[in-house]
Design a protein around this motif. Sequence first.
Motif, PDB file in Angstrom:
ATOM      1  N   UNK A 164       0.951   8.836   3.417  1.00  0.00           N
ATOM      2  CA  UNK A 164       0.272   9.435   2.273  1.00  0.00           C
ATOM      3  C   UNK A 164      -1.040   8.736   1.948  1.00  0.00           C
ATOM      4  N   UNK A 165      -1.167   7.487   2.370  1.00  0.00           N
ATOM      5  CA  UNK A 165      -2.352   6.707   2.040  1.00  0.00           C
ATOM      6  C   UNK A 165      -3.263   6.599   3.257  1.00  0.00           C
ATOM      7  N   UNK A 166      -4.543   6.740   3.041  1.00  0.00           N
ATOM      8  CA  UNK A 166      -5.510   6.679   4.144  1.00  0.00           C
ATOM      9  C   UNK A 166      -5.452   5.336   4.863  1.00  0.00           C
ATOM     10  N   UNK A 167      -5.275   4.247   4.127  1.00  0.00           N
ATOM     11  CA  UNK A 167      -5.227   2.924   4.747  1.00  0.00           C
ATOM     12  C   UNK A 167      -4.009   2.790   5.658  1.00  0.00           C
ATOM     13  N   UNK A 168      -2.879   3.331   5.224  1.00  0.00           N
ATOM     14  CA  UNK A 168      -1.690   3.321   6.077  1.00  0.00           C
ATOM     15  C   UNK A 168      -1.953   4.095   7.356  1.00  0.00           C
ATOM     16  N   UNK A 169      -2.562   5.266   7.226  1.00  0.00           N
ATOM     17  CA  UNK A 169      -2.841   6.099   8.403  1.00  0.00           C
ATOM     18  C   UNK A 169      -3.764   5.360   9.372  1.00  0.00           C
ATOM     19  N   UNK A 170      -4.777   4.687   8.850  1.00  0.00           N
ATOM     20  CA  UNK A 170      -5.710   3.962   9.725  1.00  0.00           C
ATOM     21  C   UNK A 170      -5.019   2.806  10.422  1.00  0.00           C
ATOM     22  N   UNK A 171      -4.060   2.163   9.743  1.00  0.00           N
ATOM     23  CA  UNK A 171      -3.367   1.034  10.372  1.00  0.00           C
ATOM     24  C   UNK A 171      -2.393   1.504  11.440  1.00  0.00           C
ATOM     25  N   UNK A 214       0.828  -1.204   0.000  1.00  0.00           N
ATOM     26  CA  UNK A 214       0.000   0.000   0.000  1.00  0.00           C
ATOM     27  C   UNK A 214       0.865   1.258   0.000  1.00  0.00           C
ATOM     28  N   UNK A 215       1.930   1.240   0.798  1.00  0.00           N
ATOM     29  CA  UNK A 215       2.793   2.421   0.877  1.00  0.00           C
ATOM     30  C   UNK A 215       4.178   1.989   1.354  1.00  0.00           C
ATOM     31  N   UNK A 216       5.175   2.640   0.786  1.00  0.00           N
ATOM     32  CA  UNK A 216       6.559   2.361   1.171  1.00  0.00           C
ATOM     33  C   UNK A 216       7.307   3.685   1.231  1.00  0.00           C
ATOM     34  N   UNK A 217       8.076   3.871   2.320  1.00  0.00           N
ATOM     35  CA  UNK A 217       8.825   5.113   2.430  1.00  0.00           C
ATOM     36  C   UNK A 217       9.677   5.133   3.674  1.00  0.00           C
ATOM     37  N   UNK A 218      10.222   6.297   3.977  1.00  0.00           N
ATOM     38  CA  UNK A 218      11.007   6.434   5.189  1.00  0.00           C
ATOM     39  C   UNK A 218      10.124   6.164   6.401  1.00  0.00           C
ATOM     40  N   UNK A 219      10.695   5.463   7.372  1.00  0.00           N
ATOM     41  CA  UNK A 219       9.898   5.023   8.529  1.00  0.00           C
ATOM     42  C   UNK A 219       9.227   6.189   9.234  1.00  0.00           C
ATOM     43  N   UNK A 220       9.962   7.250   9.464  1.00  0.00           N
ATOM     44  CA  UNK A 220       9.375   8.389  10.166  1.00  0.00           C
ATOM     45  C   UNK A 220       8.166   8.932   9.412  1.00  0.00           C
ATOM     46  N   UNK A 221       8.289   9.008   8.095  1.00  0.00           N
ATOM     47  CA  UNK A 221       7.163   9.511   7.295  1.00  0.00           C
ATOM     48  C   UNK A 221       5.967   8.564   7.357  1.00  0.00           C
ATOM     49  N   UNK A 222       6.233   7.257   7.273  1.00  0.00           N
ATOM     50  CA  UNK A 222       5.134   6.284   7.303  1.00  0.00           C
ATOM     51  C   UNK A 222       4.352   6.390   8.609  1.00  0.00           C
ATOM     52  N   UNK A 223       5.050   6.618   9.716  1.00  0.00           N
ATOM     53  CA  UNK A 223       4.382   6.621  11.013  1.00  0.00           C
ATOM     54  C   UNK A 223       3.844   7.992  11.431  1.00  0.00           C
ATOM     55  N   UNK A 224       4.345   9.055  10.849  1.00  0.00           N
ATOM     56  CA  UNK A 224       3.899  10.384  11.277  1.00  0.00           C
ATOM     57  C   UNK A 224       3.064  11.113  10.235  1.00  0.00           C
ATOM     58  N   UNK A 225       3.317  10.855   8.953  1.00  0.00           N
ATOM     59  CA  UNK A 225       2.541  11.549   7.921  1.00  0.00           C
ATOM     60  C   UNK A 225       2.358  10.653   6.697  1.00  0.00           C
TER      61      UNK A 225
END
Length: 251
Positions: A238-245, A225-236
């Motif tokens: 880009x995908x709504x599903x990532x944010x909900x998880x 669903x989304x791949x990126x720097x860890x800090x970005x994945x957990x704090x901001x």
Amino acid sequence: MSDVKIQAAALNLWYGDFHALKSVNVSIRPRTITAIIGPSGCGKSTLLRCLNRLNELIGTVRTSGEIFLDGKDIYAPGTDMTELRRRVGMVFQRPNPFPLSVYDNVAYGPKVHGVPAREIEQIVEASLRATLLWDALKDRLGRGALELSAEQQQRLCISRLLAVKPEVLLMDEPCSALDPIATEHIEDLMRQLQAQYTIVIVTHNMQQAARVSQETGFMLLGEMIEFGQTQQIFTSPLNRLTDEYVTGRYG
């Protein structure tokens, strides 16, 4: 040095009729810790096992797409599977030392690969030093590996892997069978090993992913669903599903 160690391109995998991985694309940088997170059954471990083709030990598996290791397709005809799995080694969820002595566990791989006997003793010591086991076990190398604590067994399994000089360490939930203190010790070890190895870890523990990794991929229902720097994945994310998880609203 290339900025990509492993790259998966349009990777699909089926277990029989079940489509477990769906057009996965991911690039893993050398000498980083990359975490793969997501709910149970999302394809994390399946993806990990693709990176050294362990899934093919299951007869019903078929794949499409490509995986490159240092720019070479590991699915190309004539790939030396023994050499691939030496270069890309696996640490499993539960420690799985052989029912042999500490010494023979670490020496096993070099012996299989034909390393001269005179070199094996040095390899055993170096591998145990790398996992901070040498000082504790140097006078007890003949001790049965199954007598060690769970943490020591997991460290020994990593030593056994390092003895064949891999380039990539795949870790499938390596701390799930350990208590919090032992987990902290294994995480510290990962950070030390990162200086020499590319590490890919699958974990259900999002806090662990946040603590140890530099890059993170979130998987859901077989898709990246989304791949990126860890800090970005957990704090901001880009995908709504990532944010909900990652905020606990899903999974």
